[in-house]
Design a protein around this motif. Structure first.
Motif, PDB file in Angstrom:
ATOM      1  N   ARG A   6      -9.737   3.814  -8.301  1.00 34.09           N
ATOM      2  CA  ARG A   6      -9.265   2.360  -8.445  1.00 34.09           C
ATOM      3  C   ARG A   6      -9.592   1.481  -7.624  1.00 34.09           C
ATOM      4  O   ARG A   6      -9.476   0.761  -7.141  1.00 34.09           O
ATOM      5  CB  ARG A   6      -7.892   2.186  -8.424  1.00 34.09           C
ATOM      6  N   LEU A   7     -11.160   1.938  -7.568  1.00 34.07           N
ATOM      7  CA  LEU A   7     -12.578   1.656  -6.725  1.00 34.07           C
ATOM      8  C   LEU A   7     -12.413  -0.157  -6.600  1.00 34.07           C
ATOM      9  O   LEU A   7     -12.493  -1.042  -5.571  1.00 34.07           O
ATOM     10  CB  LEU A   7     -13.884   1.808  -6.330  1.00 34.07           C
ATOM     11  N   LYS A   8     -12.481  -0.152  -7.813  1.00 32.56           N
ATOM     12  CA  LYS A   8     -12.549  -1.424  -7.826  1.00 32.56           C
ATOM     13  C   LYS A   8     -11.239  -2.230  -7.315  1.00 32.56           C
ATOM     14  O   LYS A   8     -11.485  -3.399  -7.424  1.00 32.56           O
ATOM     15  CB  LYS A   8     -13.100  -2.238  -9.661  1.00 32.56           C
ATOM     16  N   GLU A   9     -10.443  -2.308  -7.807  1.00 31.84           N
ATOM     17  CA  GLU A   9      -8.835  -3.165  -7.972  1.00 31.84           C
ATOM     18  C   GLU A   9      -9.151  -2.881  -6.031  1.00 31.84           C
ATOM     19  O   GLU A   9      -8.460  -4.040  -5.650  1.00 31.84           O
ATOM     20  CB  GLU A   9      -8.289  -1.987  -8.319  1.00 31.84           C
ATOM     21  N   LEU A  10      -9.053  -1.640  -5.649  1.00 29.07           N
ATOM     22  CA  LEU A  10      -9.131  -1.856  -3.268  1.00 29.07           C
ATOM     23  C   LEU A  10      -9.978  -2.931  -3.546  1.00 29.07           C
ATOM     24  O   LEU A  10      -9.605  -3.527  -2.146  1.00 29.07           O
ATOM     25  CB  LEU A  10      -8.863   0.032  -3.424  1.00 29.07           C
ATOM     26  N   ARG A  11     -11.050  -2.947  -4.108  1.00 26.76           N
ATOM     27  CA  ARG A  11     -11.713  -3.502  -3.373  1.00 26.76           C
ATOM     28  C   ARG A  11     -12.092  -4.726  -3.898  1.00 26.76           C
ATOM     29  O   ARG A  11     -12.104  -5.534  -2.604  1.00 26.76           O
ATOM     30  CB  ARG A  11     -13.565  -3.797  -4.281  1.00 26.76           C
ATOM     31  N   ALA A  12     -11.269  -5.670  -5.035  1.00 27.49           N
ATOM     32  CA  ALA A  12     -11.002  -6.838  -5.309  1.00 27.49           C
ATOM     33  C   ALA A  12      -9.716  -7.231  -4.012  1.00 27.49           C
ATOM     34  O   ALA A  12      -9.575  -8.595  -3.682  1.00 27.49           O
ATOM     35  CB  ALA A  12     -10.812  -7.384  -6.341  1.00 27.49           C
ATOM     36  N   ALA A  13      -8.952  -6.278  -3.697  1.00 23.66           N
ATOM     37  CA  ALA A  13      -8.196  -6.604  -3.115  1.00 23.66           C
ATOM     38  C   ALA A  13      -7.819  -7.131  -1.375  1.00 23.66           C
ATOM     39  O   ALA A  13      -8.157  -7.962  -0.383  1.00 23.66           O
ATOM     40  CB  ALA A  13      -6.563  -5.752  -2.889  1.00 23.66           C
ATOM     41  N   VAL A  53     -11.818   2.976   4.839  1.00 21.95           N
ATOM     42  CA  VAL A  53     -11.824   1.528   4.789  1.00 21.95           C
ATOM     43  C   VAL A  53     -10.826   1.197   4.216  1.00 21.95           C
ATOM     44  O   VAL A  53      -9.809   0.192   4.598  1.00 21.95           O
ATOM     45  CB  VAL A  53     -13.263   1.431   3.737  1.00 21.95           C
ATOM     46  N   PHE A  54      -9.824   1.846   2.603  1.00 21.18           N
ATOM     47  CA  PHE A  54      -8.751   0.625   2.337  1.00 21.18           C
ATOM     48  C   PHE A  54      -7.518   1.206   3.320  1.00 21.18           C
ATOM     49  O   PHE A  54      -6.306   1.119   2.508  1.00 21.18           O
ATOM     50  CB  PHE A  54      -8.845   1.131   1.074  1.00 21.18           C
ATOM     51  N   GLU A  55      -7.745   1.877   3.874  1.00 22.96           N
ATOM     52  CA  GLU A  55      -6.163   2.403   4.793  1.00 22.96           C
ATOM     53  C   GLU A  55      -5.446   2.850   4.139  1.00 22.96           C
ATOM     54  O   GLU A  55      -3.853   3.368   3.367  1.00 22.96           O
ATOM     55  CB  GLU A  55      -5.705   1.252   5.574  1.00 22.96           C
ATOM     56  N   THR A  56      -5.840   4.198   3.061  1.00 23.94           N
ATOM     57  CA  THR A  56      -4.970   4.943   2.144  1.00 23.94           C
ATOM     58  C   THR A  56      -5.246   6.061   1.729  1.00 23.94           C
ATOM     59  O   THR A  56      -6.278   6.873   2.414  1.00 23.94           O
ATOM     60  CB  THR A  56      -4.841   4.171   0.772  1.00 23.94           C
ATOM     61  N   PRO A  57      -4.843   7.185   1.593  1.00 24.32           N
ATOM     62  CA  PRO A  57      -4.540   9.014   1.338  1.00 24.32           C
ATOM     63  C   PRO A  57      -5.982   8.927  -0.361  1.00 24.32           C
ATOM     64  O   PRO A  57      -5.527   7.615  -0.989  1.00 24.32           O
ATOM     65  CB  PRO A  57      -3.623   8.913   0.651  1.00 24.32           C
ATOM     66  N   VAL A  58      -6.888   9.848  -0.265  1.00 21.14           N
ATOM     67  CA  VAL A  58      -7.898   9.782  -0.851  1.00 21.14           C
ATOM     68  C   VAL A  58      -6.994   9.379  -2.162  1.00 21.14           C
ATOM     69  O   VAL A  58      -8.055   8.951  -3.112  1.00 21.14           O
ATOM     70  CB  VAL A  58      -8.684  10.639  -0.385  1.00 21.14           C
TER      71      VAL A  58
END
Length: 70
Positions: A6-13, A53-58
């Motif tokens: 979900r990298l693109k989605e998380l990066r955009a957020a 970076v996204f402060e979320t579990p891998v």
């Protein structure tokens, strides 16, 4: 097993571009692009840095998509 993300989605957020995320995790923009497209599986270390970076579990960033045929 193929690895999805979900990298693109998380990066955009977080309003990060690929270059910025790469700098934060110690990877190139090209590596981030390859991971997003599913053309490259990150090392465990890189996956953990990205999750930090996204402060979320891998597991919220990366997931298994199904079985590969042997």
């Amino acid at each position: 097993m193929p690895l999805g993300n979900r990298l693109k989605e998380l990066r955009a957020a977080k309003s990060l571009n690929q270059q910025q995320l790469g700098q934060l995790v110690g990877a190139s923009r090209q590596t981030i692009s390859l991971i997003e497209r599913g053309d490259y599986n990150p090392s465990i270390t890189l996956a953990l840095r990205i999750a930090q970076v996204f402060e979320t579990p891998v597991e919220e960033v990366f997931y298994l998509t199904g079985e590969e045929e042997a």
